[in-house]
Design a protein around this motif. Structure first.
Motif, PDB file in Angstrom:
ATOM      1  N   GLY A  67     -41.146  25.233 -10.546  1.00 21.57           N
ATOM      2  CA  GLY A  67     -42.524  25.096 -10.105  1.00 21.57           C
ATOM      3  C   GLY A  67     -42.724  25.031  -8.604  1.00 21.57           C
ATOM      4  N   ASP A  68     -41.682  25.127  -7.807  1.00 20.17           N
ATOM      5  CA  ASP A  68     -41.817  25.067  -6.357  1.00 20.17           C
ATOM      6  C   ASP A  68     -40.894  26.106  -5.726  1.00 20.17           C
ATOM      7  N   SER A  69     -41.486  27.173  -5.204  1.00 18.17           N
ATOM      8  CA  SER A  69     -40.683  28.277  -4.653  1.00 18.17           C
ATOM      9  C   SER A  69     -40.053  27.934  -3.300  1.00 18.17           C
ATOM     10  N   ASP A  70     -40.492  26.849  -2.659  1.00 15.34           N
ATOM     11  CA  ASP A  70     -39.914  26.446  -1.376  1.00 15.34           C
ATOM     12  C   ASP A  70     -38.632  25.639  -1.542  1.00 15.34           C
ATOM     13  N   VAL A  71     -38.293  25.313  -2.782  1.00 19.17           N
ATOM     14  CA  VAL A  71     -37.085  24.551  -3.074  1.00 19.17           C
ATOM     15  C   VAL A  71     -35.972  25.519  -3.453  1.00 19.17           C
ATOM     16  N   ALA A  72     -34.763  25.262  -2.968  1.00 21.38           N
ATOM     17  CA  ALA A  72     -33.613  26.094  -3.313  1.00 21.38           C
ATOM     18  C   ALA A  72     -33.177  25.758  -4.738  1.00 21.38           C
ATOM     19  N   CYS A  73     -33.400  26.677  -5.651  1.00 19.34           N
ATOM     20  CA  CYS A  73     -33.021  26.501  -7.057  1.00 19.34           C
ATOM     21  C   CYS A  73     -31.708  27.247  -7.275  1.00 19.34           C
ATOM     22  N   ILE A  74     -30.621  26.508  -7.437  1.00 15.87           N
ATOM     23  CA  ILE A  74     -29.286  27.096  -7.499  1.00 15.87           C
ATOM     24  C   ILE A  74     -28.709  26.885  -8.894  1.00 15.87           C
ATOM     25  N   LYS A  75     -28.542  27.980  -9.623  1.00 13.81           N
ATOM     26  CA  LYS A  75     -27.966  27.907 -10.969  1.00 13.81           C
ATOM     27  C   LYS A  75     -26.460  28.060 -10.864  1.00 13.81           C
ATOM     28  N   VAL A  76     -25.750  27.123 -11.496  1.00 10.38           N
ATOM     29  CA  VAL A  76     -24.289  27.142 -11.519  1.00 10.38           C
ATOM     30  C   VAL A  76     -23.823  27.133 -12.969  1.00 10.38           C
ATOM     31  N   ASP A  77     -22.600  27.564 -13.191  1.00  8.42           N
ATOM     32  CA  ASP A  77     -22.044  27.552 -14.545  1.00  8.42           C
ATOM     33  C   ASP A  77     -21.730  26.134 -15.001  1.00  8.42           C
ATOM     34  N   SER A  78     -21.301  25.290 -14.063  1.00  3.65           N
ATOM     35  CA  SER A  78     -20.935  23.915 -14.392  1.00  3.65           C
ATOM     36  C   SER A  78     -21.295  23.013 -13.214  1.00  3.65           C
ATOM     37  N   ILE A  79     -22.107  22.006 -13.489  1.00  3.81           N
ATOM     38  CA  ILE A  79     -22.460  21.047 -12.437  1.00  3.81           C
ATOM     39  C   ILE A  79     -21.205  20.327 -11.946  1.00  3.81           C
ATOM     40  N   ASP A  80     -20.354  19.901 -12.876  1.00  2.02           N
ATOM     41  CA  ASP A  80     -19.129  19.181 -12.488  1.00  2.02           C
ATOM     42  C   ASP A  80     -18.263  20.014 -11.553  1.00  2.02           C
ATOM     43  N   GLU A  81     -18.059  21.259 -11.902  1.00  4.25           N
ATOM     44  CA  GLU A  81     -17.212  22.126 -11.082  1.00  4.25           C
ATOM     45  C   GLU A  81     -17.841  22.355  -9.705  1.00  4.25           C
ATOM     46  N   ALA A  82     -19.127  22.576  -9.664  1.00  2.18           N
ATOM     47  CA  ALA A  82     -19.819  22.795  -8.389  1.00  2.18           C
ATOM     48  C   ALA A  82     -19.727  21.554  -7.501  1.00  2.18           C
ATOM     49  N   VAL A  83     -19.944  20.384  -8.088  1.00  2.00           N
ATOM     50  CA  VAL A  83     -19.882  19.144  -7.322  1.00  2.00           C
ATOM     51  C   VAL A  83     -18.465  18.890  -6.818  1.00  2.00           C
ATOM     52  N   HIS A  84     -17.468  19.154  -7.630  1.00  2.00           N
ATOM     53  CA  HIS A  84     -16.076  18.971  -7.190  1.00  2.00           C
ATOM     54  C   HIS A  84     -15.771  19.854  -5.984  1.00  2.00           C
ATOM     55  N   ARG A  85     -16.220  21.080  -6.020  1.00  2.00           N
ATOM     56  CA  ARG A  85     -15.966  21.983  -4.878  1.00  2.00           C
ATOM     57  C   ARG A  85     -16.651  21.476  -3.612  1.00  2.00           C
ATOM     58  N   LEU A  86     -17.889  21.017  -3.750  1.00  2.00           N
ATOM     59  CA  LEU A  86     -18.618  20.512  -2.586  1.00  2.00           C
ATOM     60  C   LEU A  86     -17.964  19.245  -2.041  1.00  2.00           C
ATOM     61  N   LEU A  87     -17.529  18.362  -2.922  1.00  2.00           N
ATOM     62  CA  LEU A  87     -16.893  17.130  -2.482  1.00  2.00           C
ATOM     63  C   LEU A  87     -15.550  17.384  -1.798  1.00  2.00           C
ATOM     64  N   ARG A  88     -14.810  18.371  -2.284  1.00  2.00           N
ATOM     65  CA  ARG A  88     -13.535  18.712  -1.643  1.00  2.00           C
ATOM     66  C   ARG A  88     -13.750  19.098  -0.180  1.00  2.00           C
ATOM     67  N   VAL A  89     -14.755  19.928   0.057  1.00  2.00           N
ATOM     68  CA  VAL A  89     -15.040  20.355   1.433  1.00  2.00           C
ATOM     69  C   VAL A  89     -15.484  19.167   2.272  1.00  2.00           C
ATOM     70  N   TYR A  90     -16.323  18.311   1.703  1.00  2.00           N
ATOM     71  CA  TYR A  90     -16.782  17.129   2.424  1.00  2.00           C
ATOM     72  C   TYR A  90     -15.599  16.242   2.812  1.00  2.00           C
ATOM     73  N   LEU A  91     -14.686  16.019   1.883  1.00  2.00           N
ATOM     74  CA  LEU A  91     -13.519  15.186   2.169  1.00  2.00           C
ATOM     75  C   LEU A  91     -12.629  15.809   3.235  1.00  2.00           C
ATOM     76  N   LEU A  92     -12.488  17.127   3.199  1.00  2.00           N
ATOM     77  CA  LEU A  92     -11.692  17.806   4.225  1.00  2.00           C
ATOM     78  C   LEU A  92     -12.335  17.681   5.598  1.00  2.00           C
ATOM     79  N   GLU A  93     -13.664  17.796   5.648  1.00  4.68           N
ATOM     80  CA  GLU A  93     -14.367  17.679   6.923  1.00  4.68           C
ATOM     81  C   GLU A  93     -14.215  16.282   7.508  1.00  4.68           C
TER      82      GLU A  93
END
Length: 109
Positions: A67-93
């Protein structure tokens, strides 16, 4: 983190044409969403509340009406997998040391 980096890391598909390009943080609890957050929608029923709280982006895995086109709507196959990838990069940074082990090993230590 920048939108293009999130799309690359999560292997997500962008289902909107948002003006946002940067997210302040990644949030799992809808009550902690604030302006600029990227919300990981484990429960699709929380999406509308996250948007009302100021989320700039939503990670989702089931077909959902945003309902809001100004929001980034990102479809992923698995929320868990997507979050793990993002957290890995955060931890490395942040150059944090993180150890992973089994619960049995933890009890022995």
């Amino acid at each position: 983190m920048r939108l293009e980096n999130i799309l690359a890391l999560t292997k997500g598909t962008l289902y909107s044409n948002p003006n946002v390009t940067l997210f302040e943080n990644l949030v799992f609890d809808v009550s902690k969403v604030k302006r600029g957050s990227l919300f990981a929608a484990y429960n699709p029923r929380d999406i509308q509340e996250a948007l009302a709280n100021g989320a700039y982006g939503i990670l989702f895995y089931k077909p959902t009406q945003m309902g809001d086109s100004d929001v980034a709507c990102i479809k992923v196959d698995s929320i868990d997998e997507a979050v793990h990838r993002l957290l890995r990069v955060y931890l490395l940074e942040k150059e944090l040391l993180v150890y992973h082990g089994h619960l049995f090993t933890l009890h022995i230590l």
